[in-house]
Every structure is written in structure tokens, then in C-alpha cells.
Design a protein around this motif. Structure first.
Motif, short mmCIF file in Angstrom:
data_model
loop_
_atom_site.label_atom_id
_atom_site.label_comp_id
_atom_site.label_asym_id
_atom_site.label_seq_id
_atom_site.Cartn_x
_atom_site.Cartn_y
_atom_site.Cartn_z
N PRO A 149 0.82 -1.21 0.00
CA PRO A 149 0.00 0.00 0.00
C PRO A 149 0.85 1.26 0.00
N GLY A 150 0.43 2.22 -0.81
CA GLY A 150 1.11 3.50 -0.87
C GLY A 150 2.26 3.57 -1.85
N THR A 151 2.59 2.46 -2.49
CA THR A 151 3.70 2.46 -3.44
C THR A 151 3.18 2.72 -4.85
N PRO A 152 4.05 3.11 -5.76
CA PRO A 152 3.62 3.27 -7.15
C PRO A 152 3.06 1.97 -7.73
N GLU A 153 3.61 0.82 -7.32
CA GLU A 153 3.09 -0.46 -7.80
C GLU A 153 1.65 -0.68 -7.35
N HIS A 154 1.33 -0.24 -6.14
CA HIS A 154 -0.04 -0.33 -5.63
C HIS A 154 -0.97 0.53 -6.48
N THR A 155 -0.55 1.76 -6.76
CA THR A 155 -1.36 2.66 -7.57
C THR A 155 -1.60 2.07 -8.96
N GLU A 156 -0.55 1.52 -9.57
CA GLU A 156 -0.68 0.92 -10.90
C GLU A 156 -1.61 -0.29 -10.89
N ALA A 157 -1.45 -1.16 -9.88
CA ALA A 157 -2.30 -2.35 -9.78
C ALA A 157 -3.76 -1.96 -9.57
N ALA B 296 -6.82 -2.75 -12.19
CA ALA B 296 -8.03 -3.46 -11.76
C ALA B 296 -9.28 -2.61 -12.01
N ARG B 297 -9.16 -1.30 -11.78
CA ARG B 297 -10.31 -0.40 -12.01
C ARG B 297 -10.68 -0.37 -13.49
N ARG B 298 -9.66 -0.27 -14.37
CA ARG B 298 -9.94 -0.27 -15.82
C ARG B 298 -10.59 -1.59 -16.26
N GLU B 299 -10.10 -2.70 -15.72
CA GLU B 299 -10.67 -4.00 -16.05
C GLU B 299 -12.12 -4.08 -15.58
N ALA B 300 -12.41 -3.53 -14.40
CA ALA B 300 -13.78 -3.54 -13.88
C ALA B 300 -14.70 -2.71 -14.78
N TRP B 301 -14.24 -1.54 -15.21
CA TRP B 301 -15.06 -0.69 -16.08
C TRP B 301 -15.29 -1.32 -17.44
N ALA B 302 -14.43 -2.22 -17.87
CA ALA B 302 -14.59 -2.87 -19.17
C ALA B 302 -15.61 -4.00 -19.13
N LEU B 303 -16.03 -4.40 -17.95
CA LEU B 303 -17.00 -5.50 -17.82
C LEU B 303 -18.41 -5.02 -18.19
N PRO B 304 -19.28 -5.97 -18.54
CA PRO B 304 -20.68 -5.60 -18.76
C PRO B 304 -21.26 -4.99 -17.47
N LEU C 205 -16.11 -3.22 -9.27
CA LEU C 205 -15.62 -1.95 -8.73
C LEU C 205 -15.59 -1.96 -7.20
N ARG C 206 -16.57 -2.62 -6.58
CA ARG C 206 -16.55 -2.76 -5.12
C ARG C 206 -15.36 -3.61 -4.67
N ARG C 207 -15.04 -4.66 -5.44
CA ARG C 207 -13.87 -5.49 -5.12
C ARG C 207 -12.58 -4.69 -5.22
N VAL C 208 -12.50 -3.80 -6.20
CA VAL C 208 -11.32 -2.93 -6.32
C VAL C 208 -11.18 -2.11 -5.04
N GLU C 209 -12.26 -1.53 -4.59
CA GLU C 209 -12.24 -0.70 -3.37
C GLU C 209 -11.86 -1.55 -2.16
N THR C 210 -12.38 -2.77 -2.07
CA THR C 210 -12.06 -3.66 -0.95
C THR C 210 -10.61 -4.11 -0.99
N ASP C 211 -10.14 -4.51 -2.16
CA ASP C 211 -8.78 -5.06 -2.30
C ASP C 211 -7.69 -3.99 -2.21
N TYR C 212 -7.95 -2.82 -2.78
CA TYR C 212 -6.91 -1.80 -2.90
C TYR C 212 -7.14 -0.56 -2.05
N PRO D 180 -9.31 3.10 -1.07
CA PRO D 180 -9.70 4.25 -1.88
C PRO D 180 -8.52 4.75 -2.71
N PRO D 181 -8.79 5.49 -3.78
CA PRO D 181 -7.68 6.02 -4.57
C PRO D 181 -6.88 7.03 -3.76
N GLN D 182 -5.60 7.12 -4.10
CA GLN D 182 -4.76 8.11 -3.43
C GLN D 182 -5.11 9.49 -3.97
#
Length: 149
Positions: A96-104, A108-116, A124-131, A133-135
Motif C-alpha cells: 500500500p502507498g507504493t507506485p506499484e499499488h497505484t498501478e495495480a 483493476a479499475r480499468r478492467e472492472a469498467w470494461a466489464l458488462p 468496482l466494489r472489489r477494487v475498493e475492498t482489495d486496494y 480508496p484512490p490516493q
């Protein structure tokens, strides 16, 4: 509970990255050997005889001797870099808090938005749970009279 003795890993033993950035020589050949490996967080690596031989200094010590000694790793590198055995299940490649975290998180957010739409909101809720809130990405733009900085 007894403490296990600190023993240097042997060929075939596995180590895993706790933090990214530890570079391991893969050969004792000064030129023309295989390239070194930079261990990444969550990566499991099986040690070979040449890797172990390359880790030994002129006094017979090795950074591998620190495998079970977290305080010694912190004294040497400022943080724990590696541990014995395979990476634990669920150990992420980012912290958490690293550039790798932000990229991951962004990937994940882009992949979620690409879903039906029927699956998007759960993703999108899983992104929020796993990662989390956005920095914050605040920026300030200063304007100078005459357009000069």
C-alpha cells in the motif's frame, strides 16, 4: 516454542521476496554468466548452487545467513527483504502507498469498467475492498501576470 537455528539455505531451498529490490547474482562468473535476478515482493525463487556460491563474501559470510534474522536484515537494508520458503498465499506484489499499488489499483479499475454493466459494480466494489480508496492527486496551478513563471 524453540527458535530454529539460523542456517544458510541450501540448493533447492526456496526463498521469497518480502520487499522488491534485492538483486541476486546467479553465477560466480565475472563476465558472460547468466544475468542477476532482482527479487520482487511475492516472488518465490529456488536457490541454485551458483546463486549460493555467488552470495559468499571473502570472509565466508553470506547475505543468505540473514534469512531468519529480521533485525539483521533491517540493520543492513533498512527493511526486511526476503524470507525462507515460498511466498505466502495472498501476498501481493505491491505494498500500500507504493507506485506499484497505484498501478495495480488502476489496472483493476480499468478492467472492472470494461466489464458488462451487470458485473461492473461488483468488480468496482472489489477494487475498493482489495486496494482501498484512490490516493489523492491534488495539484495546484499558479498563474502569473503576463503568462510568465
Amino acid at each position: 516454542m524453540t527458535d530454529a537455528p539460523h542456517t544458510r539455505p541450501q540448493p533447492g531451498d526456496e526463498i521469497h521476496g518480502v520487499r522488491s529490490g534485492l538483486t541476486l547474482s546467479t553465477s560466480t562468473e565475472p563476465i558472460g554468466g547468466p544475468p542477476p535476478i532482482t527479487l520482487r515482493r511475492g516472488q518465490t525463487l529456488t536457490l541454485t548452487e551458483p546463486m549460493i556460491a555467488a552470495s559468499i563474501d571473502r570472509l565466508g559470510g553470506s547475505w543468505l545467513d540473514l534469512i531468519d534474522d529480521e533485525p539483521a536484515q533491517i540493520a543492513r537494508w533498512g527493511q526486511r527483504m526476503f524470507a525462507r520458503g515460498p511466498a505466502p498465499e495472498g501476498l501481493t506484489s505491491w505494498e500500500p502507498g507504493t507506485p506499484e499499488h497505484t498501478e495495480a489499483r488502476e489496472r483493476a479499475r480499468r478492467e472492472a469498467w470494461a466489464l458488462p454493466e451487470s458485473r461492473r459494480w461488483d468488480a468496482l466494489r472489489r477494487v475498493e475492498t482489495d486496494y482501498g480508496p484512490p490516493q489523492a492527486t491534488n495539484s495546484i496551478t499558479a498563474r502569473y501576470p503576463g503568462g510568465r513563471a
